[in-house]
Design a protein around this motif. Structure first.
Motif: not given
Length: 156
Positions: A49-65
């Motif tokens: 059962s889905l408990f929670c969700s966030s779009d601000n926990v994992v960095m986007t593909h362009d932020l590693g350097g």
């Protein structure tokens, strides 16, 4: 993108965490789409059962350097703690970050337990090389929930 299993809410039932990649995200460099992390609690009947969700926990593909464009490294669950790991760098400079989330049995919500950051520089010249580690806890950032945590906010 990544899947991990483990008991997050101390009910002896395996829970599930999934990091979702957006279709075509690696071809977009303006308005890069965010990645979703969804936490599912395991049920006695074997479903989730889905408990929670966030779009601000994992960095986007362009932020590693330049050395590692996609900074997302891994997610895992150990002793009831969900850890999200990132790393990156450019040239001789390198960095990594681990954010640990813990479920509160009292409040029935996930909180940030700890943020660990490492950064450094490789060099043949010892006076230029360095390695630095920062560990922050609730004492530093207050009671920060999974839904309020923002990996894109560099103040954490």
């Amino acid at each position: 993108m990544a899947v991990t299993y483990g008991d997050l809410n101390s009910d002896s039932i395996s829970d599930l965490v999934i990091v979702f990649r957006k279709p075509g995200e690696d071809t977009v460099f303006d308005s890069v789409p965010k990645r979703s992390v969804k936490i599912f609690f395991g049920l006695k009947n074997g479903s989730y059962s889905l408990f929670c969700s966030s779009d601000n926990v994992v960095m986007t593909h362009d932020l590693g350097g330049a050395s590692n464009p996609d900074p997302f490294d891994n997610i895992h669950i150990e002793k009831g703690i969900l850890t999200v790991e990132h790393h990156g760098g450019m040239g001789s400079f390198h960095w990594s970050q681990s954010v640990k989330f813990k479920y509160s049995l009292v409040d029935k919500i996930f909180y940030v337990d700890k943020i660990e950051k490492q950064e450094g520089k490789f060099s043949d010249n010892p006076s230029e090389a360095f390695e630095e580690e920062t560990i922050k806890t609730e004492k530093d950032f207050g009671r920060l929930t999974f839904n309020k945590y923002d990996v894109f906010d560099n103040e954490e």
